[in-house]
Design an enzyme around this catalytic site. Sequence first.
Site, PDB file in Angstrom:
ATOM      1  CG  ASP A 380      -1.453   1.183   1.670  1.00  0.00           C
ATOM      2  OD1 ASP A 380      -2.333   1.635   0.942  1.00  0.00           O
ATOM      3  OD2 ASP A 380      -1.065   1.737   2.703  1.00  0.00           O
ATOM      4  CG  ASP A 582      -4.174  -1.141   2.969  1.00  0.00           C
ATOM      5  OD1 ASP A 582      -4.289  -1.011   1.739  1.00  0.00           O
ATOM      6  OD2 ASP A 582      -3.620  -0.311   3.699  1.00  0.00           O
TER       7      ASP A 582
END
Length: 687
Positions: A380, A582
């Site tokens: 990420d 996420d």
Amino acid sequence: MMNKQMNHHNHHSEYHEMAHHDMNHAEMSHEGMDHSMHMGNLKQKFFVSLCLAIPIIILSPMMGINLPFQMTFTGSDWIVLILATILFFYGGMPFLQGAKMELKGKNPAMMTLISLGISVAYLYSVYAFISNQFLQNGHVMDFFWELATLILIMLLGHWVEMNAIQNAGNALQKMAELLPSTATIVNEAGDLKIVSLQEVQVGQFVVVKAGEKVPTDGVITVGKTSINESMVTGESKEVSKAIADQVIGGSVNGSGTITVKVTGTGESGYLSQVMQLVSSAQKEKSKVESLSDKVAKWLFYIALSFGIGAFIVWLLMTKDLNIAFERMVTVLIIACPHALGLAIPLVVARSTSLGAKNGLLIKNRQALEVAKKVDTILMDKTGTLTEGNFSVTAIKAFSTAYTKEDILSYMSALENNSSHPLATGVLKEQKKTKQTIPVATDIRNIAGVGLEGIVAQLQLKIVSVSYLNKNQLVYDQSIFHELASKGYTVSFLLINGEVAGLIAQGDQIKPQAKKMIQALKSKGISPVMLTGDNKQAAVAVATYLGIDAIHAELLPEEKEQIVRDYQKEGKTVMMVGDGVNDAPSLVRADIGIAIGAGTDVAVESADVILVKSDLADILHFLSLARNTAKKMLQNLWWGAGYNILAIPLAAGVLAFAGVILSPAVGAILMSFSTVIVAINAMLLKID
Ligand SMILES: Nc1ncnc2c1ncn2[C@@H]1O[C@H](COP(=O)(O)OP(=O)(O)OP(=O)(O)O)[C@@H](O)[C@H]1O
Ligand SMILES: [Cu+]
Ligand SMILES: [Mg+2]
């Protein structure tokens, strides 16, 4: 087993009792057993069994060899029989029950192998006892010595392993203390105040933003949301909640902001920690069958088929039931997993404690076994590769109807209810103006997009650029591209559906990130960036770091889809993330790694947590995992591999050449391998 119990006791008054209970007691589920299995108090079982076993060991010879400290006297056989019977049922019970569960699931593994060993040793020894006492047909060797040591070592192994998991859990608790352990209370006037959890009192109202942990037990008075209560109830699905519904301290709030009237405090905070600890330990088994269970299963089948095979062949050859019987028992006894039972637990114990010392919290130890296969690392951007420490670099108003100050003020009103890093940046900027923030109502988080709410009767929305594109909303492209090309993250404000303005924010790349990417590449692991942010900002960061593959402007479910796509290509995927967006991909990935300073939701979803939020620890994890897997494999060979030779020999395959493995040699091999396995585990290091 906690799962089950929590479902039965759904009142918080009972949580307290349980919380205290379970910290000291050994009631932990063990891999290879169903969650509802009780191991009982292993520590106590071990010590009581030790007291039973010592006299047995002294009074009965090991596979027929008399060791110097041993002795017998008239009637000592009876003492051995009685003690061994108690030991078998008392100390052996957890394994027998575990075997029952495994066989019910048609998946024999460690517990079944252990049970086979102790049952054969016990039953055959009882037969030997009866034969020696009452039938005059020569001395039959018993296996009480083996029974006693096998049960002892198995209890020890499981106790050690359970301790390892608990220690990791304690570290989780410590880490949770590092994370904000506060609650936001709100008074009648609507003023928010952040206080520490201990200060929250029953009857007060707390505000829980999207993605935050619910701090206490209570009843929702404002708002609606979905809540994940898996760490409390074991039910791993989101439950929708609205006004008047109960929430449980320690559950994780989903996409809405809610106000909760507190009904239970104090220990519910502590409690939620315990719950997480237990649930993460339980989650362990869910993914892959562990290496030791696989070996145990094979050993079980091999021992059984060689044992039965030996019985049939010897019976046909000699027509002597006694000889055939003895061959079979020798095979089954030699296959017993004395060393195997310690081989993995000792490595796990050493590995998790090494990890904890180095800032790695390993919640799922399968991660250690899978790590060596990882060839793709998905990362990420915001908060993982970058600090997530935003500061506002530009504010634009697109019409004369609103000033820049209005844009900032309206945005702050919404961001006041968000825990996103971008929200913090906006609020920092707003603080400089010294203006009060307007009150927003009906706030809803839109995962991967932004959030919406009502301020001063205006319908406000904060959204990303991809949302504008998807919904064909008109905005000033040139201003956006100018800002985005500098690597800024841009959030737009919609007022009653019109694009009214934007705020651009800059972030800093983490100093360790570039080196880590290089190191990963040199290990043959390809780095890929997954981000919810705009393409230009993503490219800017990725280019600097040397990441070639980029997927930008992703919604949480798209991130998860990409994880699956890579997996479909046959890749083994590690995902590193910090945000609510996420969480699904962290769970989906073969290994999910959360940044310790990230959101609670991400931390809950991960297999490994980087407590110090230091990216270099990803490399430490890979190194620890590689060394751990190596040790496990070595230990499996030392603990079980010798059976490749021992079992056929015990079965009498080479009998024609005069080679029959005597039980005594088998016993020596067995003890030897147990010692090697123990020493080898202690030599584990991170390099
Ligand atoms: N609270 C918020 N305030 C302002 N903008 C937001 C907010 N939440 C989301 N956004 C917008 O939606 C985009 C995607 O957000 P998301 O949380 O999915 O990813 P991110 O945190 O920006 O990036 P990454 O996925 O790399 O962590 C952001 O870039 C931003 O434009
Ligand atoms: Cu053994
Ligand atoms: Mg992020």
